[in-house]
Structure formats: structure tokens, C-alpha cells
Design a protein around this motif. Structure first.
Motif, PDB file in Angstrom:
ATOM      1  N   GLU A  24     -64.805 -15.946 -20.499  1.00 31.59           N
ATOM      2  CA  GLU A  24     -64.269 -15.679 -21.979  1.00 31.59           C
ATOM      3  C   GLU A  24     -62.528 -15.744 -22.208  1.00 31.59           C
ATOM      4  O   GLU A  24     -62.162 -16.308 -23.081  1.00 31.59           O
ATOM      5  CB  GLU A  24     -65.086 -14.430 -22.547  1.00 31.59           C
ATOM      6  N   VAL A  25     -62.044 -14.950 -21.318  1.00 28.24           N
ATOM      7  CA  VAL A  25     -60.520 -14.895 -21.353  1.00 28.24           C
ATOM      8  C   VAL A  25     -60.051 -16.215 -21.429  1.00 28.24           C
ATOM      9  O   VAL A  25     -59.094 -16.693 -22.245  1.00 28.24           O
ATOM     10  CB  VAL A  25     -59.983 -13.986 -20.411  1.00 28.24           C
ATOM     11  N   ILE A  26     -60.258 -17.091 -20.351  1.00 26.88           N
ATOM     12  CA  ILE A  26     -59.849 -18.346 -20.081  1.00 26.88           C
ATOM     13  C   ILE A  26     -60.014 -19.127 -21.410  1.00 26.88           C
ATOM     14  O   ILE A  26     -59.334 -19.980 -21.755  1.00 26.88           O
ATOM     15  CB  ILE A  26     -60.227 -18.957 -18.748  1.00 26.88           C
ATOM     16  N   CYS A  27     -61.194 -19.201 -21.846  1.00 25.10           N
ATOM     17  CA  CYS A  27     -61.713 -20.050 -22.909  1.00 25.10           C
ATOM     18  C   CYS A  27     -61.195 -19.918 -24.029  1.00 25.10           C
ATOM     19  O   CYS A  27     -60.553 -20.635 -24.773  1.00 25.10           O
ATOM     20  CB  CYS A  27     -63.315 -19.875 -22.978  1.00 25.10           C
ATOM     21  N   ILE A  28     -61.126 -18.421 -24.600  1.00 24.42           N
ATOM     22  CA  ILE A  28     -60.545 -18.111 -25.834  1.00 24.42           C
ATOM     23  C   ILE A  28     -58.901 -18.323 -26.077  1.00 24.42           C
ATOM     24  O   ILE A  28     -58.286 -18.269 -26.737  1.00 24.42           O
ATOM     25  CB  ILE A  28     -61.196 -16.917 -26.199  1.00 24.42           C
ATOM     26  N   ALA A  29     -58.279 -17.790 -24.549  1.00 24.32           N
ATOM     27  CA  ALA A  29     -56.935 -17.897 -24.571  1.00 24.32           C
ATOM     28  C   ALA A  29     -56.467 -19.210 -24.945  1.00 24.32           C
ATOM     29  O   ALA A  29     -55.090 -19.227 -25.443  1.00 24.32           O
ATOM     30  CB  ALA A  29     -56.566 -17.323 -23.041  1.00 24.32           C
ATOM     31  N   LYS A  30     -56.996 -20.168 -24.752  1.00 25.86           N
ATOM     32  CA  LYS A  30     -56.543 -21.700 -24.794  1.00 25.86           C
ATOM     33  C   LYS A  30     -57.106 -22.268 -25.946  1.00 25.86           C
ATOM     34  O   LYS A  30     -56.665 -23.529 -26.367  1.00 25.86           O
ATOM     35  CB  LYS A  30     -56.943 -22.504 -23.604  1.00 25.86           C
ATOM     36  N   LEU A  31     -57.566 -21.381 -26.791  1.00 26.94           N
ATOM     37  CA  LEU A  31     -58.407 -21.991 -28.153  1.00 26.94           C
ATOM     38  C   LEU A  31     -57.546 -21.399 -29.452  1.00 26.94           C
ATOM     39  O   LEU A  31     -57.494 -20.138 -29.283  1.00 26.94           O
ATOM     40  CB  LEU A  31     -59.690 -21.959 -28.217  1.00 26.94           C
ATOM     41  N   GLN A  32     -57.200 -22.218 -30.277  1.00 30.92           N
ATOM     42  CA  GLN A  32     -56.538 -21.518 -31.315  1.00 30.92           C
ATOM     43  C   GLN A  32     -56.895 -22.252 -32.776  1.00 30.92           C
ATOM     44  O   GLN A  32     -56.832 -23.470 -32.830  1.00 30.92           O
ATOM     45  CB  GLN A  32     -54.837 -21.845 -31.363  1.00 30.92           C
ATOM     46  N   HIS A  33     -57.768 -21.493 -33.653  1.00 34.69           N
ATOM     47  CA  HIS A  33     -58.354 -22.096 -34.821  1.00 34.69           C
ATOM     48  C   HIS A  33     -58.804 -21.129 -35.742  1.00 34.69           C
ATOM     49  O   HIS A  33     -58.874 -19.851 -35.587  1.00 34.69           O
ATOM     50  CB  HIS A  33     -59.779 -22.982 -34.494  1.00 34.69           C
ATOM     51  N   ARG A  34     -58.564 -21.188 -37.151  1.00 35.34           N
ATOM     52  CA  ARG A  34     -58.733 -20.177 -38.067  1.00 35.34           C
ATOM     53  C   ARG A  34     -60.108 -19.670 -38.071  1.00 35.34           C
ATOM     54  O   ARG A  34     -60.442 -18.705 -38.608  1.00 35.34           O
ATOM     55  CB  ARG A  34     -58.351 -20.869 -39.320  1.00 35.34           C
ATOM     56  N   ASN A  35     -61.145 -20.448 -37.583  1.00 40.09           N
ATOM     57  CA  ASN A  35     -62.529 -20.036 -37.534  1.00 40.09           C
ATOM     58  C   ASN A  35     -63.048 -19.736 -36.285  1.00 40.09           C
ATOM     59  O   ASN A  35     -64.207 -19.599 -36.000  1.00 40.09           O
ATOM     60  CB  ASN A  35     -63.424 -21.154 -38.030  1.00 40.09           C
ATOM     61  N   LEU A  36     -62.148 -19.326 -35.267  1.00 34.89           N
ATOM     62  CA  LEU A  36     -62.328 -18.816 -33.884  1.00 34.89           C
ATOM     63  C   LEU A  36     -61.665 -17.239 -33.872  1.00 34.89           C
ATOM     64  O   LEU A  36     -60.510 -17.259 -34.411  1.00 34.89           O
ATOM     65  CB  LEU A  36     -61.867 -19.584 -32.812  1.00 34.89           C
ATOM     66  N   VAL A  37     -62.391 -16.291 -33.348  1.00 31.35           N
ATOM     67  CA  VAL A  37     -61.532 -15.100 -33.258  1.00 31.35           C
ATOM     68  C   VAL A  37     -60.667 -15.024 -32.220  1.00 31.35           C
ATOM     69  O   VAL A  37     -60.650 -15.691 -31.300  1.00 31.35           O
ATOM     70  CB  VAL A  37     -62.976 -14.064 -32.850  1.00 31.35           C
ATOM     71  N   ARG A  38     -59.542 -14.375 -32.816  1.00 27.37           N
ATOM     72  CA  ARG A  38     -58.299 -14.148 -31.962  1.00 27.37           C
ATOM     73  C   ARG A  38     -58.168 -13.200 -30.843  1.00 27.37           C
ATOM     74  O   ARG A  38     -58.380 -12.096 -31.069  1.00 27.37           O
ATOM     75  CB  ARG A  38     -57.081 -14.305 -32.923  1.00 27.37           C
ATOM     76  N   LEU A  39     -58.151 -13.643 -29.588  1.00 32.74           N
ATOM     77  CA  LEU A  39     -58.003 -12.789 -28.482  1.00 32.74           C
ATOM     78  C   LEU A  39     -56.489 -12.345 -28.355  1.00 32.74           C
ATOM     79  O   LEU A  39     -55.609 -13.069 -28.383  1.00 32.74           O
ATOM     80  CB  LEU A  39     -58.251 -13.434 -27.251  1.00 32.74           C
TER      81      LEU A  39
END
Length: 396
Positions: A124-139
Motif C-alpha cells: 500500500e505504501v509503495i503503490c499510493i506513494a507513487k500515485l497523485q490524483h484528486r480522486n485518490l486518497v493522499r498518503l
């Protein structure tokens, strides 16, 4: 005795004493080396050490995220008090916190009895850390200290979609505009995951409780513990470990472990029908037929009575033809065959009235009776109070 003889014997005694001392030091050194070597080996093989120290170093190398101190998070959540607890899922409890500078946060704390483990945490950390979008929760960061593994997210004041949608009192505030905004936001988030992000991500556990809502009721997709990234040439993957939530799971994934972007499309279709109706897919409809929501929606669609599916609170604000189109899109997304389902790019075009909708075919899993089959694997699901679940398949 002659003095020469005394000198000779004295030298022998000194030499013997010296050799004895040297041997003692050597033996002591070897003993200490053996002791520390055994101690180092035990620590290296200690599972607690493997899940803390080694993973900490791995995270530091892989990520460009703030590493929060445990004491900071403990203070922010009032020592993880029950008053600050927002809910609990397959990962573990989630707490609301406030940092010293006033920023509100949500803390996911990996439980010792969690069905998800360090691998899911790291994923989860690796996936979401590399994703940036207004409709994705921000880590915002993470915390690893000893046996503690925590993820620090932006706080969503309106909690999750299921918290509002399936509550008769709260759902009345979800008018036509808000529901369409949520559907469009989820679709845009999935398009980003499937084709626009640096990684091609299949979420694998898209459901109402994993859609968080901000102050403006804009949706943000969360919980990437079971997400899977695809290579450039990969279209479909087969796994022996099926994870997710059964009510949102596509047939090919639940029964055969095959998943692709069309698996997420199926989950999205279930969400659309739930948002329109205000009902869970797991409920039974249609009297003696024991239909789930998909079956009920399909029956009404064939009989040209789709508008009967609409949530009572949506009737006053909804445009009938617009809602009927939305139900049609949901049914196209949950079709039995993956190839029949549209891509999320096509879905967004459908939502914008840019394309003509084709006829929908039979949905997958649309009656309860259809699932009673010896060829279907037995499913064990561990659920929680807010329906954050991990599901694993077992062969018969």
C-alpha cells in the motif's frame, strides 16, 4: 646454584607465563567472537526483527515519504483512544488524529491479529506513494517502530461512502448532483489507475467502504493493500490468492483467480447500482426469487421498469432518463464476460452522453441460487464492522 643457571630457569618461567597468558587471551577472544556471532544470527533470524528493522530500511530506500515518530502519532491520537477511533477493517483500526500544527490526519494501525500483514502494508505504501490524483486518497507518511506499522493519511471528514449511502437518515442528503459527482469521481480515479499513472494499478477491492468523501463530498479511492501493478504488456493475471470483498468481486476473479482492469470495472458497476438504489448488493430482492441487487436491477431492466430501482430520496431531484442511463451503464459494467464490459474511458464517455449505449447482457452472480455449485470454490471471508474485508479462496 650458579647465577647463569638461575637466569635460564627464570627466563623459562617468564616465557611459560607469557605463552599461557597469550593462549588465554586468544581463547577468550574466540569465545567472545562465537558468542556475538550466535547472538547476531539469532537476531537476524528473529521474525520480529525481520518485520521491523529490515522493512524499515527497505521503506527508507524505496520511498520518498515522511517517516513519522511513534510518539508524535500517539500524541496526535490521544494515545489511540477509543474516542478517536473511526473504524476497523482488515488492516486494523483507524484513528483520527491532530498534529501539533493543527493538521487533521487518519491513522491506519496494523493490528497484530490483522489478516493483512507487512507485505500488504508495504504494498500500500509503495503503490499510493507513487500515485497523485484528486480522486485518490493522499498518503502523508508512515510510521514503523518495533512491531508498530502505521499509515498516515489525509483526514476525510465525511468518512466513507457506505457510512452515508446505506443509512436511511444520512442518505437523504445525497441528492442527484452529489451521487453523479461521486460516480464521475470514482470513474476518473480508476482511469488514472488503469492507464494514466506511472504504474498501471488494478485495485482489486473497490467498494463503498473504500470510497472516502471529503468536505465537498468528492470521492477518493482508498485502501491499496491488495492492489496489483501491471507490466507494460500484461493484460490479465492469474493468482492462487484471491483477495477482496465478495459482493464486489467479478466472476472470473472469484472462481478462477483471473483479474484485469475489467475486474475493477465490475466492482465499479456494483457501486453504480448501489449509489442509484441506496441498497447493498448483498441484500435480497424480488420476493421468492432471492435476487441480489444485480439480479433485481437486471430483472427490472429486461421488463423496462428500471426506474423502480431508484432510491426514494433520489426520486424528487433526479431526471428519470438520466438515472435510467446510469442504471444501464452499471449493468454494462457487471456483465458476465469481461470482454463485454467497457473500459473506464468508455464508461466516462457514456456518463457524458457521448456514446450510444449497447444492449446489456446477463450480469455475473445475479442470483443467490446460481452460486450454489460444486465447481465454485468455497469462499472464506473475514469481515469487520465497516466491511473492510479480505477474502481467500480454498479449493474443495
Amino acid at each position: 646454584m650458579a647465577s647463569s643457571e638461575l637466569d635460564s630457569k627464570g627466563k623459562k618461567k617468564i616465557l611459560t607465563a607469557t605463552l599461557t597468558s597469550v593462549m588465554g587471551v586468544v581463547l577468550l577472544g574466540l569465545s567472545l567472537m562465537l558468542y556475538f556471532w550466535k547472538r547476531f544470527t539469532r537476531k537476524k533470524n528473529d521474525p520480529k526483527r525481520r518485520t521491523s528493522g529490515s522493512h524499515t530500511e527497505s521503506h527508507k530506500k524505496d520511498l520518498d515519504l515522511p517517516l513519522f515518530d511513534f510518539n508524535t502519532i500517539s500524541k496526535a491520537t490521544n494515545n489511540f483512544s477509543i474516542e478517536n477511533k473511526l473504524g476497523e477493517g482488515g488492516f486494523g483500526p483507524v484513528y483520527k488524529g491532530t498534529l501539533e500544527e493543527g493538521q487533521e490526519i487518519a491513522v491506519k494501525r496494523l493490528s497484530k491479529t490483522s489478516l493483512q500483514g507487512v507485505d500488504e502494508f508495504k504494498n500500500e505504501v509503495i503503490c499510493i506513494a507513487k500515485l497523485q490524483h484528486r480522486n485518490l486518497v493522499r498518503l502523508l507518511g508512515y510510521c514503523i517502530q518495533g512491531e508498530e506499522n502505521m499509515l498516515i493519511y489525509e483526514y476525510m471528514p465525511n468518512k466513507s461512502l457506505d457510512f452515508i449511502l446505506f443509512d436511511q437518515r444520512k442518505s437523504r442528503f445525497l441528492d442527484r448532483n452529489k451521487r453523479f459527482q461521486i460516480v464521475n469521481g470514482i470513474a476518473r480515479g480508476l482511469i488514472y489507475l488503469h492507464q494514466d499513472s506511472r504504474l498501471r494499478i488494478i485495485h482489486r477491492d473497490l467498494k463503498a467502504s473504500n470510497i472516502l468523501l471529503d468536505n465537498d463530498m468528492s470521492p477518493k479511492i482508498s485502501d491499496f493493500g491488495t492492489a496489483r501493478s501491471f507490466g507494460g504488456n500484461e493484460v490479465e493475471v492469474k493468482t492462487n490468492r484471491v483477495v477482496g470483498t465478495y459482493d464486489y468481486m467479478s466472476p472470473e476473479y472469484a472462481m478462477h483467480g483471473q483479474f484485469s482492469i475489467k475486474s475493477d470495472v465490475f466492482s465499479f458497476g456494483v457501486l453504480v447500482l448501489e449509489i442509484v438504489s441506496g441498497k447493498r448488493n448483498s441484500g435480497f430482492f424480488g420476493g421468492d426469487q432471492h435476487l441480489n441487487l444485480l439480479g433485481h436491477a437486471w430483472t427490472l431492466y429486461r421488463e423496462e421498469r428500471s426506474l423502480e430501482l431508484i432510491d426514494a430520496y433520489l426520486c424528487d431531484s433526479a431526471n428519470p432518463s438520466e438515472v435510467q442511463r446510469l442504471i444501464h451503464i452499471g449493468l454494462l459494467c457487471v456483465q458476465q464476460r469481461p470482454d463485454d464490459r467497457p473500459s473506464m474511458t468508455t464508461v466516462l464517455a457514456m456518463l457524458s452522453n457521448e456514446v450510444v449505449l449497447p444492449q446489456a447482457n446477463n450480469p455475473g452472480f445475479f442470483t443467490g441460487d446460481e452460486l450454489v455449485d460444486e465447481d465454485v470454490p468455497r469462499i472464506i471471508a473475514a469481515s469487520s464492522t465497516n466491511e473492510l474485508t479480505i477474502t481467500q479462496l480454498e479449493a474443495r
